[in-house]
Design an enzyme around this catalytic site. Structure first.
Site, PDB file in Angstrom:
ATOM      1  N   ASP A 197       6.571  12.612 -54.467  1.00 24.30           N
ATOM      2  CA  ASP A 197       7.095  11.253 -54.573  1.00 24.30           C
ATOM      3  C   ASP A 197       8.052  11.003 -53.416  1.00 24.30           C
ATOM      4  OD1 ASP A 197       7.733   8.661 -55.583  1.00 24.30           O
ATOM      5  OD2 ASP A 197       7.419   9.380 -57.621  1.00 24.30           O
ATOM      6  N   GLY A 223       7.458  12.534 -49.725  1.00 26.99           N
ATOM      7  CA  GLY A 223       6.608  11.964 -48.694  1.00 26.99           C
ATOM      8  C   GLY A 223       6.073  10.607 -49.092  1.00 26.99           C
ATOM      9  N   ASP A 224       5.231  10.075 -48.209  1.00 32.20           N
ATOM     10  CA  ASP A 224       4.646   8.749 -48.358  1.00 32.20           C
ATOM     11  C   ASP A 224       3.143   8.904 -48.593  1.00 32.20           C
ATOM     12  OD1 ASP A 224       3.648   6.194 -48.112  1.00 32.20           O
ATOM     13  OD2 ASP A 224       4.457   5.823 -46.119  1.00 32.20           O
ATOM     14  N   HIS A 243      -2.428   0.526 -59.895  1.00 35.75           N
ATOM     15  CA  HIS A 243      -2.279  -0.880 -60.296  1.00 35.75           C
ATOM     16  C   HIS A 243      -1.150  -1.587 -59.548  1.00 35.75           C
ATOM     17  CE1 HIS A 243       0.858  -0.441 -63.817  1.00 35.75           C
ATOM     18  NE2 HIS A 243       1.216   0.247 -62.754  1.00 35.75           N
TER      19      HIS A 243
END
Length: 334
Positions: A197, A223-224, A243
């Site tokens: 995350d 991280g991304d 979502h």
């Protein structure tokens, strides 16, 4: 008053009932009544509230069955109202507080403007939701608590109804505080995990996983997910993640997962899947919040998830009903 559908007038009344519940949650009324009834003046003093105003809210709450009269100008907590205590399992207090938080309340009230313009009024005022949370730690903690409470029934269903590979490594992408990962690992003692995350989130995850006694079985990585996800996992979980994003961004995330996972790996998507019928459904309610808060975030049907997965080179291999309106979509490389 002209006759109209009870559902419509019920929705009109719901805004007042929710505001009363929000007041109860914010003032911690249920905790103050946990040990027995109090008169309104004493309760107001403990809550730091204006007694005449609180009395009117208690009257509304009594009509909803969460408190009950206990003598002249006194109230007690009912069994239903116990769910608003902060110290009980499955408490809904954090969920009510989050949905009534200033920025979220604004988002729902400005839904007509969002629909007119096709872009989120929330984002125009507060910026992207995750940037907003990162800059407001109190709101972020409330959001984490809300997501944890919301995930409890889904998580229990996941651990009971899905057969995980016995010795797999599961990567929980955007795994938040780690409650879902902890539940899965406790149910599968030979599995290991990776919690992935954003940097500002993983501190909470370390605390959660340490408290669960799982620090030696979990690697925590920041991280991304749009840049990449940790490689080498057997199972990649995306719980209430896709979502939040439009189809293009959802495909980017899924492609990164497909590239990172082992050859025989699988992707698990835990979401509320929209039915094809017009009947009322939890997913349709949640979709209004997605519309209000995200530009492009949306709930999807099974067919829509199949299309997004297909663009990422993945195909649905199974769909598991988890209860409480949630589904687990399993996908593998095409």
């Amino acid at each position: 008053m002209p006759h109209s559908d009870d559902l419509l007038w019920g929705a009109v009344g719901d805004i007042s009932r929710f505001a009363a519940l929000l007041t109860m949650a914010e003032l911690n009324v249920a905790d103050h009544l946990a040990h027995g009834p109090l008169n309104t003046a004493d309760l107001a003093q403990r809550c730091g509230a204006h007694a005449p105003s609180l009395r009117r809210v208690l009257r509304e709450l009594a009509g909803m069955g969460v408190v009950t009269a206990a003598g002249p100008d006194a109230y007690d907590l009912t069994e239903k109202g116990t769910a608003l205590r902060s110290d009980v399992p499955d408490s809904v207090r954090s969920s009510i507080r989050m949905l009534g938080e200033e920025s979220f309340w604004y988002a729902m009230g400005m839904l007509p403007a969002t629909v007119r313009e096709g872009s989120s009024a929330f984002i125009k005022r507060y910026g992207l939701i995750y940037d907003h949370l990162a800059g407001h730690p109190d709101v972020s903690r409330m959001f984490d608590d809300y997501m944890t409470a919301r995930a409890i029934p889904f998580t229990e269903g996941l651990a009971k109804r899905y057969a995980f590979p016995a010795t797999a490594t599961m990567v929980d992408v955007a795994g938040g505080k780690g409650h879902i990962l902890a539940t899965v690992l406790h149910a599968n003692p030979q599995m290991r995990g990776v919690l992935f995350d954003l940097e500002y989130v993983i501190g909470h995850a370390r605390q959660t996983l340490a408290a669960e006694g799982l620090s030696d079985r979990v690697r925590i990585v920041s991280g991304d997910m749009f840049a990449g996800v940790p490689a080498g996992g057997d199972v990649y979980l995306l719980a209430s993640v896709l979502h939040n994003w439009d189809d293009d961004d959802a495909v980017r995330i899924l492609r990164n997962v497909r590239e990172a996972m082992n050859d025989e790996g699988r992707v698990l998507i835990l979401e509320v899947v929209l039915p094809d019928s017009e009947e009322p459904h939890l997913g349709k309610d949640i979709d209004m919040r997605m519309l209000a808060i995200f530009n492009g975030g949306t709930e999807r049907s099974r067919e829509e998830y199949a299309a997004v997965l297909g663009h990422a080179g993945l195909v649905i291999s199974d769909v598991v009903e988890l209860g409480s309106g949630a589904n687990l979509i399993e996908a593998r490389r095409r």
